[in-house]
Design a protein around this motif. Sequence first.
Motif: not given
Length: 461
Positions: A365-391
């Motif tokens: 019912t919960e799984n996820g991760a906090s990272f220091f996201d950076e907004v660039k041109r209305d986009s957030i490339s949070d590969k670390e979070r995607t990697d975390y969820l996939q793994s």
Amino acid sequence: MISKNQNDTKFDISKKDFGEDFLWGVSASAFQTEGAHDKDGKGASIWDEFATKRNAIANNDSPKTATNFYENYKEDIAIIKELGIPNFRFSLSWSRIIPDGIGEVNQAGIDFYHKVLDACIENGIEPLVTLYHWDLPLALEKKGGWTNREILDWFTAYVTVCVKAFQSKVKYWIVLNEPSVFTGGGYFLGVHAPGKKGLNNFLPALHHALLCQAIGCKTIKQLQPEAQVGTTFSCTYITPKTYTEKDIKAAERVDTLLNKVFIEPSLGLGYPVKTLPFLKHIAKYFRKGDDELLQAAFDFVGLQNYTREVVAHNSYVPYINAKIIPAHKRNVNYTAMNWEIYPKSIYYMIQKFSQYDGIQKLLITENGASFFDEVKRDSISDKERTDYLQSYLQQVLYAKESGGKVAGYFVWSLTDNFEWAEGYKQRFGLVHVDFTTQKRTIKNSGYWYRDFLANPLGGIL
């Protein structure tokens, strides 16, 4: 340093691998998102009061507005639909529904949750409703809160109001969110609301919470027999620092405290006093029949796992004689919360809880991760979070294929929100929130989850 990207690691999984009946979703909670702290008749909660204490919350952040889900719920539910997420777990605010905890019901609060449920249904989203996610009405805390046995009656009345109001729209009910955390953090360590400390607060709060957990289940079943009823537990994989007998025993004590104390009484196994002798003092709060009253036949149990902890013996720590070695001191990858990224933890916890005969079905019912996201041109490339969820999802699949009873997975969380004592500095969301403007921006991890759910046959890389 926080985590390194997993670079060329490949995850050969697809939605189809989990089966057609597997539940996919995203989670949130009332106090962390709603804001509108005193609007339309809402009463104060223990967290409203706790957050006013100096240095109780990181940066002295205020939860009064949070993500303003109270006004933005339609936008947020539309985002869930846009991402193709079929299930939404959220909670009800006790003090919005019954401002003083007992007595008069606030119709405006009932109306608000009807609107949220209607928006879910209109968008083809199944709601899973948590009845208690830590925000006890302040008026009840002034009467002793979870340390007062009268809370069994208060909670039963609250559950009854909610089920009668919403049963036509809710199939899945979750009784409590992480009783180990709101009793341990709030009534033993004092780092969460209401800020109480000591065993004399913790033990009655623990016992009464578990009694309410079972009573809540039985009350729902009486009022809505066809409902699916569960509860959720925070669970953490525990390993010893060394294989010395002292460290192994220390790890066993911590594992028992975090992963057994709050489930085993519900299954008729009693409190694990043999491993944690201090629990014998809970007898002071027992009444005749409590052993049976503690037991509940849940349709499912929610597990909330993020990490593992490494434990060493320490004679100076009372009751458990153990200390946790922080991730940043162990040369491992970790998140912004200083939680180790250890995907196998979720596999081990699924297997551990699957061994209980009394558990029919598990949902993450919960799984996820906090990272220091950076907004660039209305986009957030949070590969670390995607990697975390996939793994972690890869390990959920391994657990399922190995006979684990897991039947669902929910990401924490939908949006960035008020992360309790961490305030707004920790961001777990698939959706970024600018807390000044309330602008929502879907992160790349959110788009990844959308694509994963939309393409049941495709693997993910």
